[in-house]
Each structure stands twice: as C-alpha cells, then as structure tokens.
Enzyme design. Structure first.
Site: not given
Length: 247
Positions: A142, A155
């Site tokens: 990501s 995350y």
C-alpha cells in the site's frame, strides 16, 4: 509438470475488490486462475463469470491465516491445473484506528491476515516454484507501506512488513531459482477495505475526503503488466495513486 502451456495464477482475496478484478484481468490474458477466499458463493459466481468469458478458473475456499489451508490451496492448484506460475497475495484488512483507541483485536487481525497470510502464501507455493525453477510472487502492500499517517500506524506497520518480506525474498530467490517478486502499492481504491473501519474519528475523516479513488481494475492492470513481462524482466515495485491523492 504443466498439463498445458498456459500460466497458472493463485489469487487470494478473490471474492471482491482487487482480487476479483485481477482474476478477471488475468483470465482475459489466457492465464488459468485459482480463486481463493472464504466466501464460497462469491467464488462460485466469479468462476462462472470467468468461464462465460472463455477463461479457465478453479476455486478453493481458503482462510489465509491458516497455514494448513494455504498449503492445501497450493496442492489443489497443482492437482487441478498442473503447476503454479504466479501467486497474488492480495487478501488484506484495513481497520484503521488511532492507537489510543486500543483496538487490539483489530491489530491482531491485521497482523494475521496482512503479514502471516502473506508468509503462509509464500511458504505454500515456494516448493513448487523452486522445483520448476520459475515463478512470480506478487504481494499487495500500500502507499501506507511508504508513509504513515494518523490512524494508519498498525496498518502501515503490516504493509511496511510486506515490502520488507518481498524485497528479502527477491534477494534470496531471484538468481538461484528464477523466481520474480513484485510489490504493488495502491493508493485509495474503491473497495470493501474501508468497511472494516470502526474508529468513528477515522470514518469521519474519510467522509470529508473529496477525491476520486481508483477502481479495482486499475490495480488489476498494474498486476497484469508485471506478470506479462518476459522472464528476464522483474518489475519489483509499482505505486498507483489517484491523481488527486497527496499521500
């Protein structure tokens, strides 16, 4: 080993979003796909859709946090399709939250799916790829694996880990076994990922965001680009952001 000249790709998290779009994209390029996720009805629907397109698809209900199930997925793929050429480690969770909210169960879920699930996938396919001295492992990280923002601490930690694991794998496996590695780093994508967020402060920030996100198909095409390169070309990392995203 192969029963045909077609490449064979395993895709985790194939029941929706990027995984679903990637399955359709690769199948459209005459790649046999093994669909893996927990939601069997969605896998059946996707398999039928791909077959109606003229592609070849199998599915196997799989929980990526279970190492035995991941090993069974790899075994089933070889039994059904003859080989494993590509693994797309796509399954992931993104329940963003501020650390002081102490959402420990959500932290555990992210570590289990985003890190352990990736490792279990790599472990499951490597013996087959080593044996055939070829393969391609694609791990979905990501932009949060490049930059941390408030609410993304855990995350981002999992996605930084995915990048580190993939780079280590590249250094260990490229030269000796001809196994390629690719890190895909999407920016904001219109998927189900945000539906796991329970932190009201984070949800409010998402509602205030005025930006056109990527479609899952945009990421699927980036994955397809990496897969389609000649064997001597290894696309190591791709970052794809919406034009308006500043992070």
């Amino acid at each position: 080993m192969s029963m045909s000249s077609k490449k064979v790709a395993i895709i985790t998290g194939a029941s929706s979003g990027i995984g679903q779009a990637t399955a359709k994209e690769l199948a459209s390029k005459d790649i046999t796909v093994m669909l893996a996720a927990r939601r069997e009805e969605r896998l059946k629907e996707l398999k039928n859709e791909i077959e109606q397109m003229g592609g070849t698809a199998y599915y196997h209900v799989t929980d990526v946090t279970n190492v035995e199930e991941m090993e069974q997925l790899a075994k089933k793929t070889v039994e059904e399709a003859g080989r494993i050429d590509v693994l797309v480690n796509n399954a992931g969770l993104m329940p963003l939250s501020l650390i002081n909210k102490r959402k420990i169960k959500e932290w555990d879920q992210m570590v289990d799916v985003n890190i352990k699930g990736v490792l279990y996938g790599i472990s499951a396919v490597l013996p087959y790829m080593e044996d055939q001295k070829s393969g391609h492992i694609i791990n979905i990280s990501s932009v949060a694996g490049h930059k941390v923002m408030p609410g993304s601490s855990v995350y981002s930690g999992t996605k930084y880990a995915v990048r580190a694991i993939t780079e280590g794998l590249r250094q260990e496996m490229n030269a000796s076994y001809n196994i390629r590695t690719t890190i895909i780093c999407p920016g904001a994508v219109a998927t189900e990922l945000t539906e796991t967020i329970t932190d009201e402060d984070i949800l409010a920030a998402f509602k205030d965001r005025d930006m056109k996100p990527l479609d899952s198909e945009n990421i699927a095409k980036a994955i397809s680009y990496a897969v389609e390169q000649p064997d001597h070309v290894d696309v190591n990392e791709i970052i794809v952001r919406p034009t308006q995203q500043d992070m």
